[in-house]
Design an enzyme around this catalytic site. Sequence first.
Site, PDB file in Angstrom:
ATOM      1  N   HIS A 207       0.838  -1.201   0.000  1.00  0.00           N
ATOM      2  CA  HIS A 207       0.000   0.000   0.000  1.00  0.00           C
ATOM      3  C   HIS A 207       0.871   1.248   0.000  1.00  0.00           C
ATOM      4  O   HIS A 207       1.955   1.270   0.600  1.00  0.00           O
ATOM      5  CB  HIS A 207      -0.907   0.000   1.235  1.00  0.00           C
ATOM      6  CG  HIS A 207      -1.974   1.044   1.206  1.00  0.00           C
ATOM      7  ND1 HIS A 207      -1.859   2.239   1.898  1.00  0.00           N
ATOM      8  CD2 HIS A 207      -3.171   1.084   0.573  1.00  0.00           C
ATOM      9  CE1 HIS A 207      -2.947   2.960   1.696  1.00  0.00           C
ATOM     10  NE2 HIS A 207      -3.767   2.289   0.901  1.00  0.00           N
ATOM     11  N   SER A 410      -8.082 -14.946  -1.331  1.00  0.00           N
ATOM     12  CA  SER A 410      -8.554 -13.591  -1.578  1.00  0.00           C
ATOM     13  C   SER A 410     -10.001 -13.553  -2.051  1.00  0.00           C
ATOM     14  O   SER A 410     -10.531 -14.520  -2.595  1.00  0.00           O
ATOM     15  CB  SER A 410      -7.648 -12.929  -2.623  1.00  0.00           C
ATOM     16  OG  SER A 410      -8.113 -11.645  -2.960  1.00  0.00           O
TER      17      SER A 410
END
Length: 490
Positions: A207, A410
Site C-alpha cells: 500500500h 482472496s
Amino acid sequence: MVGAVENVMAPVSGKVNGAVEILAGGFDPTAVVAEPLPPVVEDNGSLRDFEEEEEDAKPKSREIVLGNNVHTSCLAVTEPEANDELTGDKDAYMASVLARYRKTLIDRTKHHLGYPYNLDFDYGALSQLQHFSINNLGDPFIESNYGVHSRQFEVGVLDWFARLWEIEKNEYWGYITNCGTEGNLHGILVGREVFPDGILYASKESHYSVFKAARMYRMECVKVNTLTSGEIDCADFKVKLLANKDKPAIINVNIGTTVKGAVDDLDLVIQTLEECGFSHDRFYIHCDGALFGLMMPFVKRAPKVTFKKPIGSVSVSGHKFVGCPMPCGVQITRMEHINVLSSNVEYLASRDATIMGSRNGHAPIFLWYTLNRKGYKGFQKEVQKCLRNAHYLKDRLREAGISAMLNELSSTVVFERPKEEEFVRKWQLACQGNIAHVVVMPNVTIDKLDDFLSELIEQRSTWYQDGSVQPPCLMAEVGKENCACALHNC
C-alpha cells in the site's frame, strides 16, 4: 446513524435540541427541491447551478494535475439572511440539498464494487450517541482528565483482536486508529524507533502508505519484487537482505495487497531472514492486514498471523470488512516496544504513544457493537460467503472470455480493465494499468454481480466488435493461465 442499504430510504425525522423536525415521516427525497439548489463555486470564482455541476460530473477521462483539482466544484457556504429564523428558508434550502445528496449516495452505493468497504450495516441503535462529542485522548489504557470518552469500548475491542492474533493482555499495547494508513504509520514508526538505523523492506505492491511512512520518517526503503500473484518474491528479498547484512531489517508484510489481494508468506519471510543471518533481535515485522487481516483467521488452511511468531505489530481497517461507517482501524504491537514512543502529557494527565492526539471516540463503539453482534462465527460465515461469490465472479468472467485471476486466499477478482472510463466510474472500479478489480464484500450479492457482468459483457461486445482493437494481453499481470487474449486463449 443509518447504514444498511436496505434501510437507506428510512425517513429522517426527529427533534434535535428542541428544533422542529425538518422531514416528515413519508418524505420523498425527489419531492423537496422547491428551493434552488446551491450554486457551485468554480475555480475562477464564478457560480453555476447544481444541475450543471451534476452534468459535468458524468464519467469522463480525467487528468490528475496537482493544484488543478482543488475547488473545481463545491457546494458554497452562504451567510444566513436576517429573517431566516422566521421564514425557515435556509433550513428548507439545506434540507433539499441533503435530500438530493442522500439520493446520490443511494445510487452510488448500488454501483460500488472496486473498493474494499462493507456497506452492509445498520447502526440505528447507536443514533442516540450522536449528540455527544466523544474523544479518546492519549493512551487507551490510562484514564485522562477528559471524561467524555469511550475507552471501555476501545479496550474491549483491542482485547478481542488480541485474542484473534494470540497475544496475552499483559503483553500487548494498541489503540483504535483513525484509518488504516495510521496503523501502518504507527507500526513502521515503532520498528524505526526499535531500530533507528534499520532499513525498511516492502514489496512493490505494498500500500502506498508504507512508502509514505518511509518518506515521513526519512527511512532508507528497499522495494522488493513480487511474483505474478502479487506476493513478495522471497528470492529477491534474500538478495537485498544479503546486500545490507550490516543493518537491522524492518519489514512490511502484506496480508492482502491493494490491487491483487495477494498474501505474503509470513513463514517464508521469517525463514528468509533467518537464512540470511538475521536473529530475532535484528528484525521487526509489521503486518499490514487492512482487509484480509480480519478475513484470514476464518479461512481454512490459511497461514496464521499470530504474535506467537516473531512479528512486531499488526494493523487492520475497521471500515473495511467490519463495516464501520467512518474510517478507522486497529493497531496492536508488543508492550515491550511501546515505551520507546510513549511520553507523559501533563495537559491530559495521561501518556501518549499514538500518532494522532484526538481520536474518534464513536468508532470504538461502532466496532464493539458489530463484534458483539456477529462474533467469530458471524465473521466466519461472511468470509465464506465472500470467497464463494468471488469464485463465482471469476468463473463467469472466464466463461465470457475475459482474462481474470483470483488468488487462493482472496476475495479480490482481478480482470481486464474495461475500455470505457464511463463504465469504470459507474461501477467505481479500482484500476492499475491494464487491470481492474472487484473486491467482493459481504454486501456484494450474486444479483449485483450478475448485473455487473451483464452490462460488462454487453458493452465489451461493442468495444471490440470491429476487430480494429483487441483486448489486451494480461500474461504479465495475471499469468499465462489466467490470460484470455488471442495469443493465450488458444
